[in-house]
Design an enzyme around this catalytic site. Structure first.
Site, mmCIF file in Angstrom:
data_model
loop_
_atom_site.group_PDB
_atom_site.id
_atom_site.type_symbol
_atom_site.label_atom_id
_atom_site.label_comp_id
_atom_site.label_asym_id
_atom_site.label_seq_id
_atom_site.Cartn_x
_atom_site.Cartn_y
_atom_site.Cartn_z
ATOM 1 N N HIS A 171 0.867 -1.256 0.101
ATOM 2 C CA HIS A 171 0.091 -0.122 0.012
ATOM 3 C C HIS A 171 1.037 1.437 0.099
ATOM 4 O O HIS A 171 0.503 2.315 -0.555
ATOM 5 C CB HIS A 171 -1.014 -0.006 1.327
ATOM 6 N N LYS A 219 -16.423 -6.867 11.991
ATOM 7 C CA LYS A 219 -16.226 -7.255 13.496
ATOM 8 C C LYS A 219 -14.741 -8.213 13.681
ATOM 9 O O LYS A 219 -14.154 -7.934 14.736
ATOM 10 C CB LYS A 219 -17.218 -8.350 13.991
ATOM 11 N N ARG A 260 -2.515 -6.518 -8.093
ATOM 12 C CA ARG A 260 -1.341 -7.185 -7.884
ATOM 13 C C ARG A 260 -1.275 -8.549 -9.014
ATOM 14 O O ARG A 260 -0.200 -8.672 -9.799
ATOM 15 C CB ARG A 260 -1.447 -7.847 -6.819
ATOM 16 N N SER A 265 -3.163 -7.501 3.223
ATOM 17 C CA SER A 265 -3.338 -7.261 4.573
ATOM 18 C C SER A 265 -3.863 -8.496 5.200
ATOM 19 O O SER A 265 -3.484 -9.037 6.421
ATOM 20 C CB SER A 265 -4.455 -6.282 4.775
#
Ligand code: PNS
Length: 163
Positions: A17, A41, A90, A128
């Protein structure tokens, strides 16, 4: 003046990023890195924490701003008077999702243009989700994320692992 928006979840912000942010900041007059406020969550970091870490990582880039947005990206774009969406690409596996996102945004706001920047080969495997998984299983993530992100991830588990 061209203001671009680089949107994402950034949970957490990786070196991939950061690379897109750096290269994007060299192409546009202003780049807003925009974190989606969602109700996931399972998120590792709150939107406030993410923004703090990202601001630290981009402190050397004077034309980059880190902000949060809620709801539709195109509404945020209009509010911020930007027509350019920047996304990193990517691999071919990213393409279908990115293509849908770009088409949907175009449908919702025809004035927007999505620009794809091909990820540097050395970050092509980085996500991530992958970083979180490696981290959760105790693997080394130092080379995947900016130093501030690494520090905060470590701080998060240190009490658990040493206690
Ligand atoms: O990093 P991510 O999770 O791939 O980023 C996805 C993001 C935040 C760019 C996308 O989910 C988004 O723009 N969400 C906001 C809601 C929206 O505008 N949806 C319409 C396009 S499908």
């Amino acid at each position: 003046m061209t203001r671009a928006v680089y949107p994402g979840s950034f949970d957490p912000f990786t070196n991939g990023h950061l690379d897109i942010t750096q290269r994007g900041s060299a192409l546009f007059d202003e780049l807003i890195v925009a974190v989606l406020v969602n109700t996931d969550k399972n998120a590792m970091f709150s939107v406030e924490e993410r923004q703090m870490m990202m601001r630290e990582a981009v402190v050397h880039l004077p034309n980059v701003r880190v902000m949060a947005f809620e709801g539709l990206l195109v509404d945020f774009m209009r509010l911020r008077q930007s027509r350019v969406i920047l996304r990193g690409l990517r691999a071919l596996s990213d393409f279908e999702y990115e293509f849908q996102l770009a088409q949907m945004n175009k449908q919702l706001a025809p004035e927007t243009e999505t620009f794809f920047m091909v990820t540097d080969a050395k970050y092509s495997y980085l996500s991530s989700r992958g970083v979180k998984e490696v981290f959760n299983f105790g693997g080394a993530i130092q080379e995947f994320v900016p130093p501030g992100v690494f520090r905060r991830m470590r701080e998060r588990v240190l009490p658990k692992r040493t206690g």
